[in-house]
Design a protein around this motif. Structure first.
Motif, mmCIF file in Angstrom:
data_model
loop_
_atom_site.group_PDB
_atom_site.id
_atom_site.type_symbol
_atom_site.label_atom_id
_atom_site.label_comp_id
_atom_site.label_asym_id
_atom_site.label_seq_id
_atom_site.Cartn_x
_atom_site.Cartn_y
_atom_site.Cartn_z
ATOM 1 N N ASN A 299 0.819 -1.216 0.000
ATOM 2 C CA ASN A 299 0.000 0.000 0.000
ATOM 3 C C ASN A 299 0.848 1.259 0.000
ATOM 4 N N SER A 321 0.238 -8.329 -6.494
ATOM 5 C CA SER A 321 0.271 -8.673 -5.080
ATOM 6 C C SER A 321 -0.977 -8.145 -4.373
ATOM 7 N N ILE A 322 -1.400 -6.946 -4.710
ATOM 8 C CA ILE A 322 -2.574 -6.367 -4.056
ATOM 9 C C ILE A 322 -3.853 -7.076 -4.508
ATOM 10 N N GLU A 323 -3.925 -7.351 -5.814
ATOM 11 C CA GLU A 323 -5.110 -8.042 -6.324
ATOM 12 C C GLU A 323 -5.280 -9.402 -5.677
ATOM 13 N N LYS A 324 -4.165 -10.138 -5.555
ATOM 14 C CA LYS A 324 -4.244 -11.479 -4.980
ATOM 15 C C LYS A 324 -4.255 -11.456 -3.458
ATOM 16 N N ASN A 325 -4.101 -10.235 -2.904
ATOM 17 C CA ASN A 325 -4.044 -10.068 -1.453
ATOM 18 C C ASN A 325 -2.935 -10.915 -0.822
ATOM 19 N N GLN A 326 -1.794 -10.972 -1.539
ATOM 20 C CA GLN A 326 -0.631 -11.685 -1.008
ATOM 21 C C GLN A 326 0.513 -10.696 -0.874
#
Ligand code: HEC
Ligand code: HEC
Ligand code: HEC
Ligand code: HEC
Ligand code: HEC
Ligand code: HEC
Length: 426
Positions: A299, A321-326
């Motif tokens: 973020n 990474s943000i889309e996959k929340n990883q």
């Protein structure tokens, strides 16, 4: 290193003497590096040691440099490189003291030179002694054969003296190693010869005196290897080497100085902290507040990369990474063992220690690298040397007073308990 030889033989004296040769070669071999080093340091010390050249250099710079170079480059007058081979010293002395007199005397070289330089008059230096002038030319000759320091010296930089301080050059080390190798070979050959000779003497009356060279060579090599003193010496050397390697290795277990792993995204501190001057705290939000400095989450990157360079494949990795929340799987670089306690806020916020002191010049690192060893010795060393930052910190007022009444030295971290085991070990 005793090689047995039969008594009462006419070769005896020779063999005895061969043994001495072996000992001599060994001695030379062992002392070569020392000798060379000593020689090297005297050689380096000589010019700096005040002598003629140094005096000549300052005389030259003060009196001649505005008109002459030490190379063959023409300034006002001719370049002085090779001047001592064009004319002899008595001529040069006369010339420097009063060049007009030399020209007036009809000296053909002087007249020709004078005309060549369109009758420009060189200043006379009647006050320079013969020694002074010899010194000047000693300097000129030396400077002309060593072009690099000369250039620096002409610029007024003390580079030449600085260079003398540096250790032996790579080339020097190569020469020493080559010498030692050659000597080892010579030693080996000598040993073989000695042992061949003693064999020949011992076996002179035996049945097969004409055994071919190779068998004799191999038996003598075998004998050489079987010789108990040589064997034990070899074993000792080997054992010592292994011991040293083990100790060195043991001290370096878990030390990762220089560790710079490849990261999943080619994030550059040089770009962000260096060129764009983003504050370390902006990303490493913990440094002033807690134990850990924190690695920024995706973020924080998005604060800027929501707009900047969205199309770059490296930046796209942040999006993924943000889309996959990883979370981005950064590879950890600095890592103390669990038994040790280290707190960033204590050092950065309270102690006022800069990041660079422990992490090196991060703002210049393309890829982050562990610069310090992070060993216990490293922590302790700094605690012994570093003064506590007591300014504007009431917490320390009493301590400073107390310490001041007992000691003249400044309050060091060691004085406030920075060497106590329990401070760093749970
Ligand atoms: C003002 C300029 C000037 C200064 C200062 C000067 N020289 Fe010269 N020098 C010349 C000139 C010009 C010549 C060429 C001959 C001539 O025109 O008289 C020359 C010629 C020489 C020569 C003969 C060169 C050759 O190629 O054989 C020597 C040697 C020499 N100078 C040494 C010195 C020394 C040593 C100093 C300092 C102590 C010095 N000079 C200071 C101008 C200067
Ligand atoms: C305060 C703003 C800011 C923040 C926060 C930020 N960056 Fe950057 N980043 C930049 C700027 C500016 C550039 C240079 C863009 C250019 O070259 O045009 C850049 C360039 C990059 C590049 C090189 C892109 C390329 O292809 O040239 C990468 C990779 C990168 N950033 C990764 C990150 C990561 C990962 C984070 C979060 C840990 C992050 N950035 C946080 C401002 C920021
Ligand atoms: C734009 C965000 C950003 C800024 C500004 C930034 N860093 Fe970092 N830093 C990161 C990221 C992301 C990582 C993890 C990736 C890596 O190791 O390159 C990191 C890793 C590190 C590490 C290694 C962590 C480990 O794994 O041991 C150190 C040390 C560090 N930073 C120091 C600094 C210092 C000192 C500054 C200021 C001069 C600074 N950083 C400025 C984002 C930033
Ligand atoms: C006194 C030495 C020292 C100073 C000063 C220091 N660090 Fe560290 N840093 C360390 C050590 C030691 C570690 C390893 C900590 C661990 O493994 O527990 C570390 C680890 C880190 C890490 C990896 C994450 C973590 O906390 O384990 C980052 C990021 C970091 N430092 C950034 C910074 C920044 C930014 C500054 C300056 C504001 C800074 N450090 C100042 C010694 C220092
Ligand atoms: C660059 C110098 C430096 C290095 C390296 C360093 N420290 Fe420190 N350390 C300090 C200073 C300065 C203080 C005093 C801070 C203060 O004013 O409380 C301190 C204080 C401490 C304290 C608190 C001591 C007390 O009595 O309050 C601990 C614990 C500590 N350090 C642990 C470590 C550990 C563990 C390491 C090695 C991983 C380390 N330090 C490396 C400079 C250093
Ligand atoms: C300033 C902080 C500091 C102090 C004070 C300190 N240590 Fe350490 N010690 C460390 C750090 C950091 C390590 C981890 C070093 C490493 O990983 O190489 C360590 C490692 C060790 C280890 C090795 C553990 C292992 O697994 O290798 C021992 C044993 C140890 N310390 C004992 C002590 C004792 C006993 C004292 C008190 C006399 C002491 N330490 C004081 C910081 C400290």
């Amino acid at each position: 290193m005793y090689i047995p030889f039969p008594k009462n033989s006419k070769f005896c004296s020779f063999i005895k003497c061969s043994n001495r040769i072996v000992a001599l070669v060994l001695a030379i071999m062992l002392s070569t590096p020392v000798l060379l080093r000593a020689q090297d340091s005297t050689a380096a010390a000589a010019p700096a040691g005040g002598g003629d050249v140094a005096k000549g250099e300052s005389l030259f710079k003060n009196n001649c440099a505005q008109c002459h170079a030490v190379t063959d480059e023409r300034v006002v007058g001719p370049g002085l490189k090779g001047a001592t081979s064009r004319q002899d010293m008595p001529w040069l002395i006369k010339w420097v003291r009063n060049s007009q007199a030399v020209i007036a005397s009809g000296d053909p070289y002087a007249v020709k030179l004078y005309n060549e330089y369109s009758k420009a008059q060189m200043t006379s230096f009647p006050n320079l002694s013969e020694d002074d002038i010899k010194s000047i030319f000693a300097y000129v000759d030396q400077a002309a054969t060593a072009p690099a320091p000369t250039a620096a010296a002409a610029g007024g930089a003390p580079a030449a003296t600085g260079a003398a301080d540096s250790g032996p050059s790579d080339l020097f080390m190569i020469v020493v190693v080559a010498l030692v190798v050659v000597m080892l070979l010579v030693l080996g050959v000598l040993l073989v010869i000695v042992s061949l000779l003693s064999k020949a003497v011992a076996g002179g009356t035996e049945a097969a005196p004409k055994a071919d060279f190779m068998t004799r060579l191999s038996t003598s090599l075998k004998n050489f290897a079987m010789d108990s003193s040589i064997r034990s010496a070899t074993i000792w050397v080997f054992a010592l080497l292994v011991l040293k390697a083990t100790i060195d290795g043991a001290f370096n277990v878990g030390v990762q100085q220089g560790y710079a792993p490849k990261q999943p995204i080619s994030f550059s501190h040089k770009l962000h902290a260096g060129e764009y001057k983003i504050d370390c705290n902006y990303c490493h939000t913990g440094v002033n507040r807690g134990k850990s400095a924190h690695i920024p989450s995706a973020n924080i990157c998005m604060n800027c990369h929501g707009v900047i360079k969205k199309e770059s494949p490296e930046i796209q990795k942040i999006y993924t990474s943000i889309e996959k929340n990883q979370p981005i799987e950064w590879v950890r670089v600095h890592n103390l063992p669990d038994l040790a306690y280290f707190n960033h806020a204590q050092h950065v916020n309270v102690g006022g220690v800069e990041c660079e002191n422990c992490h090196g010049d991060v703002a210049q690192m393309e890829v982050i690298q562990q610069r310090s060893s992070l060993t216990m010795g490293w922590c302790i060393d700094c605690h012994r040397k570093t003064e506590v930052n007591t300014k504007d910190n009431q917490y320390y007022d009493k301590l400073v007073q107390l310490h001041g009444s007992e000691s003249k030295e400044a309050l060091k971290v060691a004085d406030i308990g920075g060497l106590e085991c329990s401070k760093c070990h749970y």
